[in-house]
Design an enzyme around this catalytic site. Structure first.
Site, mmCIF file in Angstrom:
data_model
loop_
_atom_site.group_PDB
_atom_site.id
_atom_site.type_symbol
_atom_site.label_atom_id
_atom_site.label_comp_id
_atom_site.label_asym_id
_atom_site.label_seq_id
_atom_site.Cartn_x
_atom_site.Cartn_y
_atom_site.Cartn_z
ATOM 1 C CB ALA A 12 7.408 -3.437 36.753
ATOM 2 N N GLY A 15 0.580 -5.106 40.833
ATOM 3 C CA GLY A 15 -0.830 -4.914 41.141
ATOM 4 C C GLY A 15 -1.097 -3.616 41.876
ATOM 5 C CE LYS A 16 3.862 0.463 40.540
ATOM 6 N NZ LYS A 16 3.959 -0.660 39.602
ATOM 7 C CB SER A 17 -2.044 0.612 38.717
ATOM 8 O OG SER A 17 -0.860 1.336 38.497
ATOM 9 C CB ALA A 35 -2.856 9.800 32.882
ATOM 10 C CG HIS A 51 -3.179 0.954 33.460
ATOM 11 N ND1 HIS A 51 -3.049 1.116 34.814
ATOM 12 C CD2 HIS A 51 -2.112 0.217 33.076
ATOM 13 C CE1 HIS A 51 -1.951 0.499 35.236
ATOM 14 N NE2 HIS A 51 -1.367 -0.051 34.193
ATOM 15 N NE ARG A 52 -8.575 6.074 28.452
ATOM 16 C CZ ARG A 52 -7.549 6.211 27.618
ATOM 17 N NH1 ARG A 52 -7.405 5.411 26.592
ATOM 18 N NH2 ARG A 52 -6.677 7.163 27.793
ATOM 19 C CD GLN A 54 -6.198 -2.635 36.154
ATOM 20 O OE1 GLN A 54 -5.535 -3.470 35.554
ATOM 21 N NE2 GLN A 54 -5.671 -1.786 37.023
#
Length: 173
Positions: A12, A15-17, A35, A51-52, A54
């Site tokens: 968690a 930085g993987k996403s 998603a 996230h969106r 980013q």
């Protein structure tokens, strides 16, 4: 050129996403964001919104917290699919009491049938303490098994820690 299947693992906040999003953006293809998160509260809504932002523009978002097969099988060869994340998908099925063997078989079959390259983000959950309750232990074991099956199919498996990628299988682009 992306592998047919890339698995991006990390803890968690690792930085993987973001790393996976950059990989997909650099592929120069029509991008699909698959998603799997369910928005249960304001905190989760804020995370989805972050996230969106980013990711930025240029993505077709498909929300599929349970049934990801149709999106995978309908993807075209000139597209690339970012599935974020397998951990949320698994959690959704466990919490709903799904037949996990069937759900996973359908997921893996859809991956095999997908004509587009797929990048899957998933959490590595086996590097922490043993969970104190049965559901959490079941989740940890199921996530570890799913990650192993995905890694076996993937041409590239990347671990991301502190935003830095480490190729576990294959070669980093």
């Amino acid at each position: 050129m992306l592998d047919k299947l890339t698995l991006v693992l990390g803890g968690a906040g690792s930085g993987k996403s973001q790393w996976a999003e950059t990989l997909v953006k650099n592929a120069g293809a029509d991008r699909i964001y698959l998603a799997t998160a369910r928005v249960w509260d304001d905190e989760m809504r804020d995370k989805v919104d972050r996230h969106r932002v980013q990711r930025g523009d240029g993505w077709t978002t498909i929300e599929a917290p349970m049934h990801i097969g149709p999106a995978l099988t309908q993807a075209r060869p000139e597209q690339v699919v970012l599935l974020d994340c397998a951990t949320m998908w698994l959690s959704n099925h466990l919490l709903d009491g799904s037949d996990m063997a069937l759900a996973e078989a359908e997921f893996l079959a859809a991956l095999d049938d997908c004509r587009a390259p797929v990048v899957i983000v998933s959490n590595e959950v086996g590097m922490s303490v043993v969970p104190e309750n049965a559901l959490a232990r079941r989740f940890r074991d199921a996530q570890g098994a799913l990650n192993q099956r995905l890694a076996a199919r993937a041409g590239l498996v990347v671990a991301v820690m502190a935003g830095l990628p480490l190729a576990l299988k294959g070669t980093l682009p």
